[in-house]
Design a protein around this motif. Structure first.
Motif, PDB file in Angstrom:
ATOM      1  N   HIS A  11       0.746  -1.122  -0.057  1.00 43.47           N
ATOM      2  CA  HIS A  11      -0.068   0.076   0.176  1.00 43.47           C
ATOM      3  C   HIS A  11       0.843   1.161  -0.075  1.00 43.47           C
ATOM      4  O   HIS A  11       1.833   1.200   0.432  1.00 43.47           O
ATOM      5  CB  HIS A  11      -0.800   0.098   1.105  1.00 43.47           C
ATOM      6  N   GLU A  12       0.229   2.315  -0.722  1.00 46.23           N
ATOM      7  CA  GLU A  12       1.095   3.602  -0.583  1.00 46.23           C
ATOM      8  C   GLU A  12       1.638   4.168   0.841  1.00 46.23           C
ATOM      9  O   GLU A  12       2.667   4.795   0.832  1.00 46.23           O
ATOM     10  CB  GLU A  12       0.257   4.525  -1.371  1.00 46.23           C
ATOM     11  N   ARG A  13       0.674   4.080   1.632  1.00 43.86           N
ATOM     12  CA  ARG A  13       0.987   4.606   2.886  1.00 43.86           C
ATOM     13  C   ARG A  13       2.040   3.764   3.499  1.00 43.86           C
ATOM     14  O   ARG A  13       2.939   4.418   4.136  1.00 43.86           O
ATOM     15  CB  ARG A  13      -0.263   4.264   3.776  1.00 43.86           C
ATOM     16  N   ILE A  14       2.066   2.420   3.352  1.00 44.76           N
ATOM     17  CA  ILE A  14       3.393   1.573   4.023  1.00 44.76           C
ATOM     18  C   ILE A  14       4.465   1.916   3.313  1.00 44.76           C
ATOM     19  O   ILE A  14       5.607   2.122   3.950  1.00 44.76           O
ATOM     20  CB  ILE A  14       2.983   0.216   3.919  1.00 44.76           C
ATOM     21  N   LEU A  15       4.461   2.241   1.920  1.00 41.01           N
ATOM     22  CA  LEU A  15       5.658   2.533   1.159  1.00 41.01           C
ATOM     23  C   LEU A  15       6.220   3.793   1.656  1.00 41.01           C
ATOM     24  O   LEU A  15       7.479   3.968   1.813  1.00 41.01           O
ATOM     25  CB  LEU A  15       5.337   2.371  -0.452  1.00 41.01           C
ATOM     26  N   LEU A  16       5.331   4.665   1.835  1.00 40.32           N
ATOM     27  CA  LEU A  16       5.726   6.376   2.211  1.00 40.32           C
ATOM     28  C   LEU A  16       6.214   6.101   3.505  1.00 40.32           C
ATOM     29  O   LEU A  16       7.363   6.840   3.965  1.00 40.32           O
ATOM     30  CB  LEU A  16       4.650   7.303   2.152  1.00 40.32           C
ATOM     31  N   GLN A  17       5.754   5.389   4.487  1.00 43.92           N
ATOM     32  CA  GLN A  17       6.217   5.318   5.906  1.00 43.92           C
ATOM     33  C   GLN A  17       7.703   4.377   5.931  1.00 43.92           C
ATOM     34  O   GLN A  17       8.498   5.176   6.398  1.00 43.92           O
ATOM     35  CB  GLN A  17       5.393   4.166   6.782  1.00 43.92           C
ATOM     36  N   LYS A  18       8.044   3.767   5.001  1.00 50.60           N
ATOM     37  CA  LYS A  18       9.236   2.948   4.799  1.00 50.60           C
ATOM     38  C   LYS A  18      10.387   3.959   4.461  1.00 50.60           C
ATOM     39  O   LYS A  18      11.461   4.138   4.761  1.00 50.60           O
ATOM     40  CB  LYS A  18       9.057   1.599   4.416  1.00 50.60           C
ATOM     41  N   VAL A  19       9.806   4.659   3.323  1.00 52.44           N
ATOM     42  CA  VAL A  19      10.748   5.770   2.746  1.00 52.44           C
ATOM     43  C   VAL A  19      10.985   6.823   3.695  1.00 52.44           C
ATOM     44  O   VAL A  19      12.230   7.376   3.789  1.00 52.44           O
ATOM     45  CB  VAL A  19      10.208   6.326   1.324  1.00 52.44           C
ATOM     46  N   SER A  20      10.216   7.172   4.460  1.00 50.39           N
ATOM     47  CA  SER A  20      10.547   8.258   5.511  1.00 50.39           C
ATOM     48  C   SER A  20      11.175   7.698   6.678  1.00 50.39           C
ATOM     49  O   SER A  20      12.261   8.516   7.039  1.00 50.39           O
ATOM     50  CB  SER A  20       9.085   8.703   6.118  1.00 50.39           C
ATOM     51  N   GLU A  21      11.235   6.481   6.901  1.00 45.83           N
ATOM     52  CA  GLU A  21      12.210   5.833   7.768  1.00 45.83           C
ATOM     53  C   GLU A  21      13.601   5.751   7.201  1.00 45.83           C
ATOM     54  O   GLU A  21      14.524   6.142   7.977  1.00 45.83           O
ATOM     55  CB  GLU A  21      11.863   4.572   8.180  1.00 45.83           C
ATOM     56  N   ILE A  22      13.811   5.582   6.084  1.00 43.79           N
ATOM     57  CA  ILE A  22      15.206   5.407   5.288  1.00 43.79           C
ATOM     58  C   ILE A  22      15.751   6.833   5.460  1.00 43.79           C
ATOM     59  O   ILE A  22      16.974   6.891   5.591  1.00 43.79           O
ATOM     60  CB  ILE A  22      14.787   4.887   3.970  1.00 43.79           C
ATOM     61  N   LEU A  23      15.153   7.786   5.186  1.00 45.60           N
ATOM     62  CA  LEU A  23      15.478   9.122   4.980  1.00 45.60           C
ATOM     63  C   LEU A  23      15.531   9.824   6.263  1.00 45.60           C
ATOM     64  O   LEU A  23      15.744  10.902   6.513  1.00 45.60           O
ATOM     65  CB  LEU A  23      14.657   9.958   3.942  1.00 45.60           C
ATOM     66  N   ALA A  24      15.162   9.297   7.327  1.00 43.10           N
ATOM     67  CA  ALA A  24      15.192   9.863   8.827  1.00 43.10           C
ATOM     68  C   ALA A  24      14.577  11.069   8.679  1.00 43.10           C
ATOM     69  O   ALA A  24      15.033  12.084   9.515  1.00 43.10           O
ATOM     70  CB  ALA A  24      16.799   9.965   9.189  1.00 43.10           C
ATOM     71  N   VAL A  25      13.450  11.165   8.316  1.00 45.01           N
ATOM     72  CA  VAL A  25      12.492  12.348   8.348  1.00 45.01           C
ATOM     73  C   VAL A  25      11.979  12.713   9.728  1.00 45.01           C
ATOM     74  O   VAL A  25      12.021  13.801   9.871  1.00 45.01           O
ATOM     75  CB  VAL A  25      11.330  12.062   7.390  1.00 45.01           C
ATOM     76  N   LYS A  26      11.879  11.713  10.591  1.00 49.35           N
ATOM     77  CA  LYS A  26      11.323  12.178  11.856  1.00 49.35           C
ATOM     78  C   LYS A  26      12.332  12.451  12.754  1.00 49.35           C
ATOM     79  O   LYS A  26      12.227  12.999  13.784  1.00 49.35           O
ATOM     80  CB  LYS A  26      10.624  11.057  12.502  1.00 49.35           C
ATOM     81  N   SER A  27      13.777  12.122  12.580  1.00 46.62           N
ATOM     82  CA  SER A  27      14.590  12.606  13.014  1.00 46.62           C
ATOM     83  C   SER A  27      15.224  14.144  13.111  1.00 46.62           C
ATOM     84  O   SER A  27      15.191  14.401  11.914  1.00 46.62           O
ATOM     85  CB  SER A  27      15.975  11.858  12.760  1.00 46.62           C
TER      86      SER A  27
END
Length: 123
Positions: A11-27
């Motif tokens: 799903h798009e939402r899961i894909l975006l969550q994983k990409v944001s984890e890889i790019l350290a968006v929340k940090s």
């Protein structure tokens, strides 16, 4: 799979969550967008510059330059919000800084002093 059987979907939402984890968006931290020639590209040197200033790289990726195949654009996320010292070091090593996003502590301090001075003048 290799037998052409349907295994599932992402799903798009899961894909975006994983990409944001890889790019350290929340940090929290700063982002630097560099441009370097393909011949001079060295991730080890970039990491040495960042770590020499007491920071670490949280994520990095590179983009080929669409207008010039001999140039690379590198985007790095650093664990510090105040990265002006790192930017100055990149400039000393003749890296071209295309953009940066960070919290400039010194600029905030100057703005506070300016506000205090204006309030003083209004008294």
């Amino acid at each position: 799979d290799k037998d052409n059987k349907y295994l599932g979907c992402i799903h798009e939402r899961i894909l975006l969550q994983k990409v944001s984890e890889i790019l350290a968006v929340k940090s929290p931290g700063g982002i630097i967008h560099l441009q370097v020639s393909l011949i001079d590209y060295s991730l080890a040197q970039i990491a040495q510059i960042v770590e020499g200033n007491g920071a670490i790289i949280l994520s990095s990726f590179y983009l080929p330059n669409s207008s010039n195949s001999k140039l690379l654009e590198i985007v790095i996320k650093i664990n510090q919000e105040e990265i002006s010292g790192i930017i100055q070091t990149f400039q000393r090593y003749e890296y071209k800084i295309l953009a940066s996003s960070h919290k400039d502590i010194y600029k905030q301090g100057l703005n506070d002093r300016l506000d205090s001075f204006i309030r003083y003048l209004n008294i």
